[in-house]
Design a protein around this motif. Sequence first.
Motif, PDB file in Angstrom:
ATOM      1  N   LEU A  92      32.337  -2.114  29.162  1.00 30.47           N
ATOM      2  CA  LEU A  92      33.184  -1.991  30.344  1.00 30.47           C
ATOM      3  C   LEU A  92      33.216  -0.566  30.883  1.00 30.47           C
ATOM      4  O   LEU A  92      33.412   0.392  30.146  1.00 30.47           O
ATOM      5  CB  LEU A  92      34.604  -2.425  29.971  1.00 30.47           C
ATOM      6  N   ARG A  93      33.029  -0.447  32.192  1.00 30.61           N
ATOM      7  CA  ARG A  93      33.179   0.831  32.893  1.00 30.61           C
ATOM      8  C   ARG A  93      34.310   0.679  33.901  1.00 30.61           C
ATOM      9  O   ARG A  93      34.124   0.163  35.001  1.00 30.61           O
ATOM     10  CB  ARG A  93      31.896   1.230  33.600  1.00 30.61           C
ATOM     11  N   LEU A  94      35.486   1.106  33.495  1.00 32.91           N
ATOM     12  CA  LEU A  94      36.658   1.014  34.359  1.00 32.91           C
ATOM     13  C   LEU A  94      36.631   2.088  35.426  1.00 32.91           C
ATOM     14  O   LEU A  94      35.995   3.125  35.260  1.00 32.91           O
ATOM     15  CB  LEU A  94      37.933   1.151  33.529  1.00 32.91           C
ATOM     16  N   ALA A  95      37.362   1.843  36.496  1.00 29.71           N
ATOM     17  CA  ALA A  95      37.481   2.795  37.607  1.00 29.71           C
ATOM     18  C   ALA A  95      36.106   3.263  38.088  1.00 29.71           C
ATOM     19  O   ALA A  95      35.872   4.430  38.348  1.00 29.71           O
ATOM     20  CB  ALA A  95      38.354   3.987  37.208  1.00 29.71           C
ATOM     21  N   THR A  96      35.195   2.302  38.196  1.00 25.93           N
ATOM     22  CA  THR A  96      33.834   2.586  38.648  1.00 25.93           C
ATOM     23  C   THR A  96      33.480   1.621  39.775  1.00 25.93           C
ATOM     24  O   THR A  96      33.482   0.408  39.583  1.00 25.93           O
ATOM     25  CB  THR A  96      32.829   2.455  37.493  1.00 25.93           C
ATOM     26  N   GLU A  97      33.190   2.178  40.912  1.00 22.64           N
ATOM     27  CA  GLU A  97      32.883   1.378  42.095  1.00 22.64           C
ATOM     28  C   GLU A  97      31.374   1.259  42.279  1.00 22.64           C
ATOM     29  O   GLU A  97      30.656   2.264  42.247  1.00 22.64           O
ATOM     30  CB  GLU A  97      33.498   2.040  43.323  1.00 22.64           C
ATOM     31  N   VAL A  98      30.901   0.044  42.481  1.00 25.74           N
ATOM     32  CA  VAL A  98      29.498  -0.164  42.802  1.00 25.74           C
ATOM     33  C   VAL A  98      29.339   0.107  44.294  1.00 25.74           C
ATOM     34  O   VAL A  98      29.975  -0.524  45.131  1.00 25.74           O
ATOM     35  CB  VAL A  98      29.032  -1.589  42.449  1.00 25.74           C
ATOM     36  N   MET A  99      28.499   1.072  44.613  1.00 19.87           N
ATOM     37  CA  MET A  99      28.307   1.494  46.001  1.00 19.87           C
ATOM     38  C   MET A  99      27.169   0.739  46.684  1.00 19.87           C
ATOM     39  O   MET A  99      27.278   0.342  47.836  1.00 19.87           O
ATOM     40  CB  MET A  99      27.987   2.996  46.051  1.00 19.87           C
ATOM     41  N   ARG A 100      26.069   0.583  45.953  1.00 10.52           N
ATOM     42  CA  ARG A 100      24.880  -0.058  46.514  1.00 10.52           C
ATOM     43  C   ARG A 100      24.147  -0.801  45.404  1.00 10.52           C
ATOM     44  O   ARG A 100      24.180  -0.406  44.249  1.00 10.52           O
ATOM     45  CB  ARG A 100      23.904   0.977  47.080  1.00 10.52           C
ATOM     46  N   LEU A 101      23.446  -1.839  45.835  1.00 12.00           N
ATOM     47  CA  LEU A 101      22.595  -2.602  44.938  1.00 12.00           C
ATOM     48  C   LEU A 101      21.403  -3.057  45.763  1.00 12.00           C
ATOM     49  O   LEU A 101      21.562  -3.667  46.815  1.00 12.00           O
ATOM     50  CB  LEU A 101      23.358  -3.814  44.388  1.00 12.00           C
ATOM     51  N   ARG A 102      20.210  -2.714  45.294  1.00  9.30           N
ATOM     52  CA  ARG A 102      19.026  -3.133  46.053  1.00  9.30           C
ATOM     53  C   ARG A 102      17.882  -3.450  45.103  1.00  9.30           C
ATOM     54  O   ARG A 102      17.735  -2.822  44.050  1.00  9.30           O
ATOM     55  CB  ARG A 102      18.612  -2.081  47.076  1.00  9.30           C
ATOM     56  N   PRO A 103      17.068  -4.425  45.492  1.00  8.04           N
ATOM     57  CA  PRO A 103      15.905  -4.765  44.660  1.00  8.04           C
ATOM     58  C   PRO A 103      14.843  -3.674  44.764  1.00  8.04           C
ATOM     59  O   PRO A 103      14.657  -3.063  45.810  1.00  8.04           O
ATOM     60  CB  PRO A 103      15.413  -6.083  45.266  1.00  8.04           C
ATOM     61  N   LEU A 104      14.161  -3.457  43.664  1.00 10.68           N
ATOM     62  CA  LEU A 104      13.096  -2.451  43.642  1.00 10.68           C
ATOM     63  C   LEU A 104      11.724  -3.030  43.960  1.00 10.68           C
ATOM     64  O   LEU A 104      10.766  -2.281  44.118  1.00 10.68           O
ATOM     65  CB  LEU A 104      13.057  -1.753  42.277  1.00 10.68           C
ATOM     66  N   GLY A 105      11.619  -4.335  44.036  1.00 10.90           N
ATOM     67  CA  GLY A 105      10.343  -4.951  44.369  1.00 10.90           C
ATOM     68  C   GLY A 105       9.541  -5.378  43.153  1.00 10.90           C
ATOM     69  O   GLY A 105       8.550  -6.082  43.276  1.00 10.90           O
ATOM     70  N   ASP A 106       9.953  -4.928  41.979  1.00 13.42           N
ATOM     71  CA  ASP A 106       9.245  -5.301  40.750  1.00 13.42           C
ATOM     72  C   ASP A 106      10.105  -6.198  39.861  1.00 13.42           C
ATOM     73  O   ASP A 106       9.838  -6.350  38.674  1.00 13.42           O
ATOM     74  CB  ASP A 106       8.813  -4.049  39.980  1.00 13.42           C
ATOM     75  N   GLY A 107      11.163  -6.784  40.451  1.00 11.07           N
ATOM     76  CA  GLY A 107      12.057  -7.659  39.693  1.00 11.07           C
ATOM     77  C   GLY A 107      13.284  -6.942  39.158  1.00 11.07           C
ATOM     78  O   GLY A 107      14.216  -7.580  38.689  1.00 11.07           O
TER      79      GLY A 107
END
Length: 133
Positions: free
Chosen positions: A84-99
């Motif tokens: 668990l990583r508390l007080a952590t906001e995910v800002m972006r998520l993107r595929p890298l093209g290799d899975g």
Amino acid sequence: AGLQAARALQALPDVDVVIFERAEDIGGVWRENYLGFGAQVPREQYSFPELGTSSSVLDWYPSGPQLQSHCVTYLESFGLRSALRLATEVMRLRPLGDGRWLLASRCLGAEAEVGDVEEEVFDFVALAVGGFS
């Protein structure tokens, strides 16, 4: 649903699970919105079957704090605290093209690196976004 997904994934061989939680504690809607009253449906519909639903754990219509505590018990009972990583906001998520996936997050807590964006690469991503918290 997120904690149960994490538990299921943690049971797989060679899988390291990371749980990102924007808040300073788990429990989502139960922690934020149900402090003074309880759920509108019986405990069996809002509990983790693996922990049981006895009246010694949850009222028939559990309160928000009871359900929040139930989430913490689940987390600790199945060894998920270290993921668990508390007080952590995910800002972006993107595929890298290799899975794989590139995830950018930032710490919102009281640590020295608050606000710094950290990028990590993950093989798999499971989204369990709390729509009501």
